[in-house]
Design an enzyme around this catalytic site. Structure first.
Site, mmCIF file in Angstrom:
data_model
loop_
_atom_site.group_PDB
_atom_site.id
_atom_site.type_symbol
_atom_site.label_atom_id
_atom_site.label_comp_id
_atom_site.label_asym_id
_atom_site.label_seq_id
_atom_site.Cartn_x
_atom_site.Cartn_y
_atom_site.Cartn_z
ATOM 1 N N GLY A 119 33.288 15.138 -39.925
ATOM 2 C CA GLY A 119 32.653 13.847 -39.690
ATOM 3 C C GLY A 119 31.229 13.808 -40.210
ATOM 4 O O GLY A 119 30.826 14.633 -41.041
ATOM 5 N N GLY A 153 26.895 13.483 -39.464
ATOM 6 C CA GLY A 153 25.896 13.850 -38.475
ATOM 7 C C GLY A 153 25.431 15.282 -38.619
ATOM 8 O O GLY A 153 25.875 16.022 -39.498
ATOM 9 N N ILE A 161 25.746 17.993 -36.753
ATOM 10 C CA ILE A 161 26.656 19.122 -36.512
ATOM 11 C C ILE A 161 27.539 19.344 -37.748
ATOM 12 O O ILE A 161 27.713 20.471 -38.213
ATOM 13 C CB ILE A 161 27.527 18.897 -35.255
ATOM 14 N N GLU A 174 36.749 11.524 -45.049
ATOM 15 C CA GLU A 174 36.453 10.095 -45.188
ATOM 16 C C GLU A 174 35.178 9.849 -45.984
ATOM 17 O O GLU A 174 35.071 8.864 -46.690
ATOM 18 C CB GLU A 174 36.277 9.462 -43.813
ATOM 19 N N ASN A 209 29.580 2.853 -32.456
ATOM 20 C CA ASN A 209 29.938 2.463 -33.830
ATOM 21 C C ASN A 209 31.406 2.089 -34.013
ATOM 22 O O ASN A 209 31.770 1.477 -35.001
ATOM 23 C CB ASN A 209 29.614 3.604 -34.805
ATOM 24 N N GLY A 223 37.971 6.676 -38.115
ATOM 25 C CA GLY A 223 39.193 7.370 -38.483
ATOM 26 C C GLY A 223 39.450 8.630 -37.688
ATOM 27 O O GLY A 223 40.459 9.311 -37.902
#
Lengths: 525, 525
Positions: B279, B281, B283, B304, B394, B398
């Site tokens: 994802g 961010g 991390i 994505e 947000n 996905g």
């Protein structure tokens, strides 16, 4: 061999077509030597098709030699007969047990904290079981797999009985395998479509473009070195009672049939619909009953359980083809199936969960999926498995595989259920479900006897209004409307009104049920 | 044409390779005639790749002629630039808006109840959008689709820019199409792998066996009769700030890298792992940073969003191939990409959500999926989208497509977040999440800076003990342990201890946060 075995010997031996395996034939009693406390076991079976003889002998053994002395971790395809699950639970023989069960005794033991039961959407469970995820503590291995089989082929492959379940995955993971040949029912060879276990990055396409496309084999290859025993099991299938359609079920079914007709009219469904997946119970039976008298023809079914109602559908001439994970028939249904074997099975495929529940074919074929939950909430989260956040019913089963991936994801339930004190003491439409098995992002349509809520394209607040309006029972509608409007007001004040809730009050209806025997809360103050 | 247009004219015209379409070229201002209040609009875009010029002119128009006079229902691939979303939200131009957003102004308007925003797992959203489910009230149609394109080919097909999103679905559903040719960035022709919309029972296999397998076309066919305008859009991509790895992120990343190394050692993962989905961010950036210094090589990514960290991975030589749904780079990242275009894009495919997020390839390829939630609970239900049950962040995006279908489903978060009153005022490990986006049946692994909880094969009660032990912050561990043991005791008494909860107390930590500024509850009485 004992009397019974001798009587059946010729049929039994005929079912073992690889003579090299004759040396593995054994009295069922003699397999007890293989079992030790704490072992990981894999059983064939999904509704039916589970081993019956060796598990019963193990239970006899424990009953005789001391309850609690032998405890196993047992993995199956889904629920199996209560002849095994309930008896083993009563005898304290279950340590871990995955995934799904249907017996009163096993359910009680799980909720008493005596059995470490777990759930996962069945197709992911089957796949991950094949990867060894459920037996990490045991080196990824099953110690003994016990498989009910119709026969063993010339090359030593196993032909399943009334379900495939996770046999291939068990065979892959097992150190030892015991095969129970069930010679009481005809050999089902030719009915199955089996696939093996492959790990990424080597997984293959499931090249299924219609309900009747075969992609696999009619039997499951098995390394003969793993087979430690082949025993005879001369047993009838375990019949299951049918849920008779009641008034509410028929109303629900009518809403659904009307909706499907509307969708056909709008051009969003072909005239013969799309493959139907329908759960178990009285509503599912009413829906099938409704389809029998509907104008729909040339229907196809892609489902987990082949119930009596599909025999009726075949008889009506409206049903073209069925893919199922199991047969789950009443005693009478079993008789009908066996009496007209060719008629019913020539247009039926029996496949493992790995195929029936897999997102790939479910999504590609575009299923119309219909299942019964415990409850749903005003934003369309659905609870299928756990009451009051804590008490397990039967488990989530495969419903999530279908709800997530279907062309139309439909959940149907009566709007209320009786409590001891009140005929409508429990509302199945609540502000917030106490356990989520299917999220608001999964559902297309919710139905009760009150009406049908088409939720496609709606935002949470729009959904809430429609669900309360269409689905809630009149005795709960004002209460739920009041909840929504109060929550909306509170959340508007704190700029958090996307999906309005009052967390400090959200479960008050459950508290009221506990204290006063009904969810009919006086007010939300 | 105006000054700017003339300046760019030659490049702009070169991008329209079908001369029959020259007649559709128009000043952007002149497209305003097509728009009416209440229309359903579809925008290209996923992170980037959204139309910038016509939406800006519409906003100018509304600003000039009266706020609130024009409101639209807008559907995109996922979040798009705040240049459009936030500005339109401020001007009251958004009626319905699906699925995902990232702007402060739009989020505020959604939570103020002004915008009917909705969420669904992106791959199902894309598919159902193609089926017309999101525009049922509008006869299944989008009134106008606005597509940012690199160019139009000889046969009139559209070549997307930095994301494909749901362009094919919009083209299928749109009455009218406006194409914005973005000539400021190089033509991306050849980078995309697009598929069209097919309805069941005619859906096709996605025959993808590795990250780099192409199954589609490099452009999207479009009926020229639908195209009402082609306008020039000379615009830079919208850069996004990067989340820099902090101390906790690095600790989390280290836990994950250690776990992956262990899995390789156990033979459950190949040496070059399996395709990584990560994802956005800090991390995610730390995990990629950790992989750069790890022994893993020949990695593949299926994700994505292509962020700056993948440029670093390509530079390191450890990355073989990337499939992505979009580029989401910082301003500097965009410069790097354009400066070394061939190097980065020769091993990258840009695909529509319909492919990147589809259960079929995700499951077949066996992704290792890692995402950051809002919070998770002791039984492993995960909240990704909504705070306090009500306030949208947000959107779910996905993450659910991946969490459900991945080979390894991993969620990572710091164990606490600060509240205004307390540096550790919010625990990200709670008794029960206030909104469920991913269920207990989805998760394999949960990670915080405190540790990693491998949940595979565990029952709910086993999970609770491991999650509290491995993941909870020391300041919350006793509180969570106390909750679990009290709940267990209560539920044992009522024979409902499968997944012990105390519904009447379950959200007390949130109440405490609201009243006292911290989740550090004194006790559970």
């Amino acid at each position: 061999m004992n009397q019974l075995a001798v009587k059946q010997e010729s049929e039994f031996l005929k079912r073992i077509r690889n003579p090299a395996l004759f040396g593995k034939i054994m009295e069922a009693e003699d397999t007890l030597q293989f079992f030790k406390d704490g072992m990981y076991l894999g059983f064939s079976g999904f509704a039916e098709g589970h081993p019956k003889t060796v598990p019963a002998l193990l239970a006899d053994h424990v009953e005789k030699h001391g309850i609690g002395k032998m405890k196993f971790n047992v993995y199956t395809g889904a629920s199996i007969g209560t002849d095994v699950d309930d008896r083993w639970a009563k005898l304290g023989m279950l340590g871990r047990r995955w995934p799904h069960q249907q017996g009163n005794a096993i359910r009680k033991a799980i909720n008493a904290g005596e059995i470490a039961y777990g759930d996962r959407y069945l197709s992911m469970y089957a796949q991950d079981f094949g990867y060894g995820y459920y037996t990490l503590d045991n080196g990824g291995k099953i110690d003994i797999g016990i498989i009910e089989a119709s026969c063993i082929t010339e090359d030593g492959s196993i032909v399943p009985t009334l379900a495939v379940g996770i046999i291939a995955e068990i065979v892959e993971r097992a150190d030892k395998i015991i095969i129970e040949i069930n010679s009481k029912i005809p050999s089902l060879e030719g009915l199955h479509d089996c696939v093996g276990v492959t790990l990424p990055p080597n997984k293959q396409v499931y090249n299924i473009l219609s309900v009747k496309d075969r992609i696999g084999t009619t039997s499951i290859p098995c390394n003969p070195d793993k087979i430690v025993a082949i025993v005879e099991s001369y047993r009838d299938p375990v019949g299951r009672p049918l849920g008779a359609p009641d008034g509410n079920s028929v109303l629900i079914a009518n809403h659904i049939i009307d909706f499907l007709q509307f969708e056909v009219k709008q051009g969003r469904l072909p005239k013969n619909l799309l493959p139907l997946q329908s759960g178990v119970g009285s509503i599912a039976n009413a829906v099938i009953g409704g389809l029998l008298t509907s104008p729909f023809e040339n229907l196809n079914v892609w489902t987990e359980v082949f119930q009596d109602n599909l025999l009726d559908m075949f008889d009506s001439g409206k049903l073209d083809y069925v893919t199922t994970a199991s047969f789950s028939l009443s005693d009478n249904g079993i008789k009908r199936l066996l009496a007209n074997w060719e008629k019913y099975t020539s247009r039926t495929l029996l496949r493992p969960i790995q195929i029936t529940n897999h997102a790939e074919p479910v999504r590609r074929l575009g299923l119309i999926s219909m299942n019964t939950p415990v409850e749903f909430d005003i934003y369309a989260h659905v609870n299928s498995s756990i009451v009051n956040g804590s008490r397990l019913l039967n488990g989530v089963g495969g419903s999530g595989d279908f709800m997530r991936n279907a062309y139309l994801s439909i959940m149907h339930t009566p709007s209320t259920r009786p409590s001891q004190a009140d005929l409508h003491g429990i509302s199945c439409v609540v502000p917030m479900v106490t356990h989520v098995d299917h999220t608001e992002h999964d559902m297309d349509v919710l139905v009760t006897e009150q009406g049908l809520a088409d939720l496609r394209g709606l935002s949470p607040r729009e959904r809430a209004l429609r669900i309360i309006d269409q689905c809630a029972h009149p005795e709960y509608k004002p209460l739920l409307q009041d909840y929504f409007h109060r929550a909306l007001k509170e959340c508007l004040a704190s700029n958090s009104a996307h999906e309005p809730h009052m967390l400090h009050k959200v479960f008050k209806m459950y508290r009221n049920l506990e204290e006063k025997g009904t969810m009919k809360l006086e007010n939300w103050d």
